[in-house]
Write an enzyme that holds these catalytic residues in place. Structure first.
Site, PDB file in Angstrom:
ATOM      1  N   ASP A   1       0.924  -1.181   0.150  1.00 36.33           N
ATOM      2  CA  ASP A   1      -0.144   0.056  -0.259  1.00 36.33           C
ATOM      3  C   ASP A   1       0.925   1.236  -0.012  1.00 36.33           C
ATOM      4  O   ASP A   1       1.624   1.379   0.955  1.00 36.33           O
ATOM      5  CB  ASP A   1      -0.992   0.008   1.364  1.00 36.33           C
ATOM      6  CG  ASP A   1      -1.921  -1.111   1.207  1.00 36.33           C
ATOM      7  OD1 ASP A   1      -2.319  -1.704   0.043  1.00 36.33           O
ATOM      8  OD2 ASP A   1      -2.855  -1.329   2.187  1.00 36.33           O
TER       9      ASP A   1
ATOM     10  N   ASP B   1     -14.294  -6.303  -2.932  1.00 32.35           N
ATOM     11  CA  ASP B   1     -14.353  -6.301  -1.420  1.00 32.35           C
ATOM     12  C   ASP B   1     -15.414  -7.025  -1.116  1.00 32.35           C
ATOM     13  O   ASP B   1     -16.682  -6.300  -1.387  1.00 32.35           O
ATOM     14  CB  ASP B   1     -14.100  -4.708  -1.053  1.00 32.35           C
ATOM     15  CG  ASP B   1     -12.750  -4.148  -1.390  1.00 32.35           C
ATOM     16  OD1 ASP B   1     -11.833  -4.799  -1.466  1.00 32.35           O
ATOM     17  OD2 ASP B   1     -12.749  -2.938  -1.539  1.00 32.35           O
TER      18      ASP B   1
END
Length: 262
Positions: free
Chosen positions: A11, A135
């Site tokens: 990330d 997700d």
């Protein structure tokens, strides 16, 4: 049987690798600085990672140049394929990252709001370049729904149905992120991973919940995933990619060796 893949995920916020505690790529103030993305990528490349995922979590999309620089530098020193996601909303965004050295483009929110982008990207760059990240959150005993906005907002869509739809549009791979499992280190969501893996014809990458080596073996065997994605257990030195591959190999799970990757 095809070799299973081990994929670290970085990330990236403002050119640095960060890691939030829970799902949703927390706000910048809640993120822990892990290090330089290119240095980490090279470390995992040397450990035998099959691929690397870079997720751009910079709050605003105006400073895309920092992420382009990261991908250019990583592509110069790493031999493994690179996937880039985060804030990619147009064909031009995809083109910029592919020209910088990315091999695959991952889209999530843009795929939900504009499903035609999947088809357009697959047509222009090839299905093998287009990854859709999903997700998923369990909403009752037998239903998982697709969430957007960093896992905060339900779309009302059934996860398996959405996975089938994006593959129909031309997605060449699915990354399945379990909102419930992410950050828990209690293991991947085996049930929904297996359902999706058995429902579509493209590879499924399991994400969210990795806490130990057995979790990775479980999602590849029981969950029928084609690859495992993890972040914290690699970044904080709990395991190396080599540790994972040695363990999977000892369980009889086919993996790519360093010699095969060279």
């Amino acid at each position: 049987m095809l070799a299973r893949r081990v994929i670290p995920c970085l990330d990236v916020h403002d050119g640095k690798v960060t890691r939030g505690v829970q799902f949703g790529r927390a706000e910048a103030g809640e993120l822990r600085n892990v290090g330089d993305p290119v240095e980490l990528a090279l470390r995992y490349n040397d450990q035998g990672a099959d691929e690397m995922v870079f997720f751009d979590i910079t709050a605003s999309a105006h400073d895309r140049s920092s992420m382009v620089d990261v991908i250019e530098r990583a592509a110069d020193c790493c031999f493994m394929p690179l996937t880039v996601g985060g804030g990619i909303r147009t064909l031009d965004d995809m083109s910029i990252m592919l020209k910088a050295g990315a091999d695959k483009i991952s889209i999530n929110s843009a795929a939900i709001s504009h499903p035609e982008l999947i088809q357009e990207g697959a047509k222009k760059f090839g299905s093998q370049c287009i990854v859709v990240s999903i997700d998923a959150k369990r909403v009752n005993d037998d239903r998982w729904e697709v969430f957007s906005h960093g896992g905060r907002k339900s779309t009302g869509m059934d996860t398996v149905e959405w996975a089938r739809k994006v593959v129909g549009h031309g997605a060449g791979e699915i990354v399945l992120n379990s909102i419930d499992a992410d950050g828990t280190k209690a293991g991947y969501d085996l049930v929904i991973t297996k359902r999706i893996s058995e429902s579509i014809s493209v590879p499924v990458v399991a994400s969210g919940g990795a806490g130990n080596l057995e979790h990775m073996a479980q999602v590849l065997e029981t969950g029928k995933a084609d690859a495992v994605l993890a972040a914290s257990i690699f970044h904080f030195g709990e395991y190396t990619v080599s540790d994972v591959k040695d363990y999977l190999s000892s369980k009889g799970i086919p993996i790519r060796t360093m010699a095969a990757l060279a």
